[in-house]
Design a protein around this motif. Sequence first.
Motif, short mmCIF file in Angstrom:
data_model
loop_
_atom_site.label_atom_id
_atom_site.label_comp_id
_atom_site.label_asym_id
_atom_site.label_seq_id
_atom_site.Cartn_x
_atom_site.Cartn_y
_atom_site.Cartn_z
N ARG A 7 0.85 -1.18 0.00
CA ARG A 7 0.00 0.00 0.00
C ARG A 7 0.88 1.23 0.00
NH1 ARG A 7 -3.78 -1.70 5.02
NH2 ARG A 7 -4.56 -3.60 4.12
N SER A 8 0.41 2.27 -0.59
CA SER A 8 1.16 3.52 -0.60
C SER A 8 0.82 4.33 0.64
CB SER A 8 0.79 4.34 -1.83
OG SER A 8 1.17 3.67 -2.99
N ILE A 9 1.84 5.03 1.16
CA ILE A 9 1.60 5.97 2.26
C ILE A 9 1.13 7.28 1.65
CG2 ILE A 9 2.66 7.23 4.15
CD1 ILE A 9 4.64 4.91 4.46
N LEU A 10 -0.04 7.73 2.08
CA LEU A 10 -0.63 8.95 1.52
C LEU A 10 -0.19 10.19 2.29
CD1 LEU A 10 -4.24 7.58 0.99
CD2 LEU A 10 -2.39 7.74 -0.70
N ALA A 11 0.02 10.04 3.61
CA ALA A 11 0.40 11.19 4.44
C ALA A 11 0.91 10.68 5.78
CB ALA A 11 -0.79 12.11 4.66
N MET A 12 1.61 11.55 6.49
CA MET A 12 2.04 11.21 7.85
C MET A 12 1.85 12.42 8.74
SD MET A 12 6.18 10.99 7.42
CE MET A 12 6.70 11.40 9.07
N VAL A 13 1.61 12.14 10.03
CA VAL A 13 1.40 13.19 11.02
C VAL A 13 2.33 12.92 12.19
CG1 VAL A 13 -0.28 14.45 12.41
CG2 VAL A 13 -1.03 13.26 10.34
N THR A 14 3.11 13.89 12.59
CA THR A 14 4.08 13.69 13.64
C THR A 14 4.11 14.88 14.60
OG1 THR A 14 6.41 13.21 14.10
CG2 THR A 14 5.96 14.66 12.25
N LEU A 15 4.67 14.63 15.78
CA LEU A 15 4.89 15.70 16.76
C LEU A 15 6.33 16.19 16.70
CD1 LEU A 15 3.09 14.05 19.80
CD2 LEU A 15 2.22 15.86 18.32
N ASP A 16 7.19 15.44 16.01
CA ASP A 16 8.63 15.72 15.99
C ASP A 16 9.06 16.09 14.57
OD1 ASP A 16 11.37 15.77 16.23
OD2 ASP A 16 11.52 13.77 17.11
N ASN A 17 9.45 17.33 14.39
CA ASN A 17 9.84 17.75 13.05
C ASN A 17 11.12 17.08 12.55
OD1 ASN A 17 11.65 19.11 14.62
ND2 ASN A 17 11.28 21.13 13.73
N LYS A 18 11.88 16.44 13.46
CA LYS A 18 13.09 15.72 13.04
C LYS A 18 12.74 14.44 12.29
CE LYS A 18 15.58 17.36 17.04
NZ LYS A 18 15.94 16.99 18.41
N LEU A 19 11.50 13.96 12.44
CA LEU A 19 11.08 12.74 11.77
C LEU A 19 10.50 13.00 10.38
CD1 LEU A 19 9.43 10.85 14.77
CD2 LEU A 19 11.68 10.49 13.76
N ILE A 20 10.39 14.28 10.03
CA ILE A 20 9.89 14.62 8.70
C ILE A 20 11.03 14.48 7.71
CG2 ILE A 20 8.99 16.47 7.24
CD1 ILE A 20 7.49 17.51 9.69
N SER A 21 10.82 13.67 6.69
CA SER A 21 11.86 13.45 5.69
C SER A 21 11.44 14.03 4.35
CB SER A 21 12.14 11.96 5.55
OG SER A 21 11.00 11.32 5.02
N ASN A 22 12.33 14.01 3.44
CA ASN A 22 12.04 14.48 2.09
C ASN A 22 11.64 13.30 1.21
OD1 ASN A 22 12.69 17.16 2.71
ND2 ASN A 22 14.85 16.76 2.39
N SER A 23 10.65 12.55 1.68
CA SER A 23 10.24 11.34 0.98
C SER A 23 9.21 11.60 -0.11
CB SER A 23 9.67 10.35 1.99
OG SER A 23 8.51 10.91 2.59
N GLY A 24 8.70 12.78 -0.17
CA GLY A 24 7.65 13.07 -1.14
C GLY A 24 6.26 12.82 -0.59
N VAL A 25 6.18 12.31 0.64
CA VAL A 25 4.88 12.09 1.28
C VAL A 25 4.51 13.36 2.03
CG1 VAL A 25 3.68 10.75 3.05
CG2 VAL A 25 5.30 9.62 1.54
N PRO A 26 3.30 13.85 1.87
CA PRO A 26 2.90 15.02 2.65
C PRO A 26 3.00 14.76 4.15
CG PRO A 26 1.29 14.56 0.93
CD PRO A 26 2.25 13.40 0.98
N GLY A 57 5.66 7.05 17.37
CA GLY A 57 4.72 8.14 17.57
C GLY A 57 4.20 8.77 16.30
N VAL A 58 4.72 8.37 15.17
CA VAL A 58 4.25 8.89 13.89
C VAL A 58 2.97 8.17 13.51
CG1 VAL A 58 4.77 9.09 11.42
CG2 VAL A 58 6.56 9.48 13.12
N ILE A 59 2.02 8.90 12.98
CA ILE A 59 0.80 8.31 12.44
C ILE A 59 0.87 8.41 10.93
CG2 ILE A 59 -1.71 8.49 12.29
CD1 ILE A 59 -1.72 9.64 15.11
N ILE A 60 0.62 7.28 10.26
CA ILE A 60 0.62 7.28 8.80
C ILE A 60 -0.78 6.97 8.29
CG2 ILE A 60 3.06 6.67 8.56
CD1 ILE A 60 2.15 3.79 7.89
N ILE A 61 -1.08 7.50 7.13
CA ILE A 61 -2.34 7.21 6.45
C ILE A 61 -1.97 6.49 5.16
CG2 ILE A 61 -4.37 8.18 5.32
CD1 ILE A 61 -2.62 10.13 8.01
#
Length: 64
Positions: A7-26, A57-61
Amino acid sequence: MKESQSRSILAMVTLDNKLISNSGVPCFLAKDKNEQEKIASELGRTLAGNVYGLINGVIIITQE
């Protein structure tokens, strides 16, 4: 012929900006756990996806 089970990851929601990557996922940064869960729920409904919480702690959709 075997169909793909991935399945493709459509989006992710996090509390930690260090976990945000340049993966192309919103990625959405929430200010607290309550806001994180609310954003994830709204994204899940809007995108007709499944919502999963990861151990870090990351939530993915994902797409259904």
